[in-house]
Design a protein around this motif. Sequence first.
Motif, PDB file in Angstrom:
ATOM      1  N   THR A  97     -37.877   2.701 -19.947  1.00 31.56           N
ATOM      2  CA  THR A  97     -39.548   2.020 -19.110  1.00 31.56           C
ATOM      3  C   THR A  97     -40.329   3.406 -20.296  1.00 31.56           C
ATOM      4  O   THR A  97     -41.451   2.307 -20.534  1.00 31.56           O
ATOM      5  CB  THR A  97     -39.629   1.065 -18.253  1.00 31.56           C
ATOM      6  OG1 THR A  97     -39.945   2.770 -17.327  1.00 31.56           O
ATOM      7  CG2 THR A  97     -38.921   0.280 -17.724  1.00 31.56           C
ATOM      8  N   GLN A 139     -48.265   1.468 -23.803  1.00 32.74           N
ATOM      9  CA  GLN A 139     -49.129   0.195 -23.364  1.00 32.74           C
ATOM     10  C   GLN A 139     -50.456   1.687 -23.789  1.00 32.74           C
ATOM     11  O   GLN A 139     -51.449   1.296 -23.981  1.00 32.74           O
ATOM     12  CB  GLN A 139     -48.762  -0.079 -22.328  1.00 32.74           C
ATOM     13  CG  GLN A 139     -47.101  -1.114 -22.500  1.00 32.74           C
ATOM     14  CD  GLN A 139     -47.223  -1.378 -21.052  1.00 32.74           C
ATOM     15  OE1 GLN A 139     -47.680  -0.366 -19.938  1.00 32.74           O
ATOM     16  NE2 GLN A 139     -46.679  -2.737 -20.893  1.00 32.74           N
ATOM     17  N   GLN A 171     -41.760   2.633 -23.484  1.00 28.39           N
ATOM     18  CA  GLN A 171     -42.172   0.676 -23.745  1.00 28.39           C
ATOM     19  C   GLN A 171     -44.032   1.242 -22.604  1.00 28.39           C
ATOM     20  O   GLN A 171     -45.133   1.099 -23.258  1.00 28.39           O
ATOM     21  CB  GLN A 171     -42.182  -0.487 -22.634  1.00 28.39           C
ATOM     22  CG  GLN A 171     -43.169  -1.264 -21.845  1.00 28.39           C
ATOM     23  CD  GLN A 171     -42.163  -2.296 -21.691  1.00 28.39           C
ATOM     24  OE1 GLN A 171     -41.227  -1.945 -21.232  1.00 28.39           O
ATOM     25  NE2 GLN A 171     -42.824  -3.352 -21.597  1.00 28.39           N
TER      26      GLN A 171
END
Length: 78
Positions: free
Chosen positions: A42, A49, A45
């Motif tokens: 993660t 962001q 990701q």
Amino acid sequence: MINLEEDIQTLNKHEAFARFIETIYSLREEAIGDLHGAKNETMQQISGQILTYDQILQMVDWNGMQIKHHGRLRGHLS
């Protein structure tokens, strides 16, 4: 035709827009906090962001906006 820079300059005059952008800043800070305990899967990701939030904050001149609306925001001067 009005361009994006002019639109942003117009929006920057409004306290409501400053509060909205302050929410973007808070989301960025939250994502940075999430990065510390994130699994490798993660991290990319979350990093994406954060990059997106950074781009928005730079586009609207978040630092200048904080100075202009100082006292009406929660005080995130950076």
